[in-house]
Scaffold this active site. Structure first.
Site, PDB file in Angstrom:
ATOM      1  N   ASP A   1     -22.530 -16.558  15.407  1.00 42.63           N
ATOM      2  CA  ASP A   1     -21.713 -16.936  16.554  1.00 42.63           C
ATOM      3  C   ASP A   1     -20.278 -17.166  16.074  1.00 42.63           C
ATOM      4  OD1 ASP A   1     -21.792 -17.897  19.555  1.00 42.63           O
ATOM      5  OD2 ASP A   1     -20.834 -19.549  18.493  1.00 42.63           O
TER       6      ASP A   1
ATOM      7  N   HIS B   1     -29.605 -14.901  21.469  1.00 42.27           N
ATOM      8  CA  HIS B   1     -28.380 -15.240  20.746  1.00 42.27           C
ATOM      9  C   HIS B   1     -28.612 -16.009  19.454  1.00 42.27           C
ATOM     10  CE1 HIS B   1     -24.217 -16.175  20.091  1.00 42.27           C
ATOM     11  NE2 HIS B   1     -24.431 -17.469  20.155  1.00 42.27           N
TER      12      HIS B   1
END
Length: 320
Positions: free
Chosen positions: A99, A298
């Site tokens: 991320d 994610h």
């Protein structure tokens, strides 16, 4: 065993977790996370012969949270990694990010290739600078509803997320996971500014198998200081675009690995699927073609720890 300590870096203190000995591997978390996001990686990487260090990056967890928004530029974040490597007594390291940690890792390799043995990014692909500031671009595409623009409203997301930290994190982690997109359809992260973000996110009755109540405990504790420090990273998106102008069209020369999930919202951002498809041609240093994890959302290294660990260990050993 994972050990913890504080370390002085660039005039602030970072909390770090560390285990093992051998070539240094620095693991950089994303939003809204902490060092704990790498808890599945410590043992396997240490057992494979590496010294593993994961900091709470500035603005997160037990590390310092500077008040000045300008203290969270990409150059500050890369500077922290450089100073951390030196403070650990090393000259070079592998740098791995997920991320927001991925842009920090990629830019560390871009700006200081002399210090990077290899770089790996999870979820967020290597940077190729756009033609206009990112906030303006997303504002135009989504009429101000993209989550980056929402995060840039001073104090708004800070207050929304801080009202019930555990619920905020539970919703975030479930909504962005592969479990929340069983059909594989990935939606753009848009926010109605009048309603906020959390109201539209699902709240699971049962946590996914990869996310435990203990994980939520650790995450919740790490945000006991609130979300402002973490959100300040987003409040420097346009400034980062300005500061990195000198590296426009520069490419990463160190050995590189990119791993992502096919249900991850980030690789579905506008223009990103095309970029990922071109990466093998754009980046000669890519160690192998991007690794796509089927059914993964994610939270790459938490949803698919075994596959991520296997890929990382192969990459680290091949480039040690």
């Amino acid at each position: 065993m994972v050990e913890h300590r504080m370390i002085d870096v660039n005039g602030i203190q970072l909390h770090i977790a560390e285990q093992g000995s051998g070539p240094l591997v620095v693991l950089l978390h994303g939003f809204p996370e902490s060092w704990h996001s790498w808890h599945h990686q410590f043992g396997p990487l240490a057992d494979a012969g590496f010294r593993v260090v994961a900091p709470d990056q500035r603005g997160y967890g037990r590390s310092d949270h500077p008040d000045d928004v300008d203290a969270y530029t990409l150059l500050h974040l890369v500077g922290d990694v450089v100073a951390l490597i030196h403070a650990l007594g090393e000259e070079k390291a592998f740098v791995v990010g997920h991320d927001w940690g991925a842009p920090v890792a990629w830019h560390t390799a871009l700006l200081r290739p002399d210090m990077v043995l290899g770089v790996a990014g999870l979820s967020v692909p290597p940077p190729f600078r756009g033609t206009q500031p990112p906030l303006a671009a997303m504002d135009k595409l989504f009429d101000g509803r993209f989550y980056w623009n929402y995060f840039n409203r001073p104090g708004v997301a800070d207050a929304e997320f801080g009202r019930d930290v555990r619920t905020t994190l539970r919703k975030f982690f479930y909504a962005a996971s592969g479990d929340a997109a069983p059909t594989g359809e990935v939606m753009q992260p848009l926010v109605d500014p009048g309603q906020g973000w959390l109201a539209t996110l699902p709240d699971p009755d049962v946590l996914p198998a990869w996310l435990t109540e203990d994980d939520l405990d650790a995450l919740t504790e790490s945000f006991s200081h609130g979300f402002t420090g973490a959100l300040n990273w987003y409040r420097n998106l346009d400034r980062n675009w300005e500061l990195t102008a000198a590296w426009d069209n520069a490419t990463i020369t160190r050995p590189a690995l990119y791993v992502y999930g096919d249900r991850d919202l980030v690789p579905a951002f506008p223009g990103t699927p095309d970029l990922i498809g071109k990466l093998p041609h754009l980046m000669p240093s890519l160690w192998r073609d991007p690794i796509k994890l089927t059914g993964c959302g994610h939270w790459t290294q938490q949803e698919r720890p075994d596959e991520v660990n296997t890929a990382l260990i192969e990459f680290l050993k091949a480039n040690s």
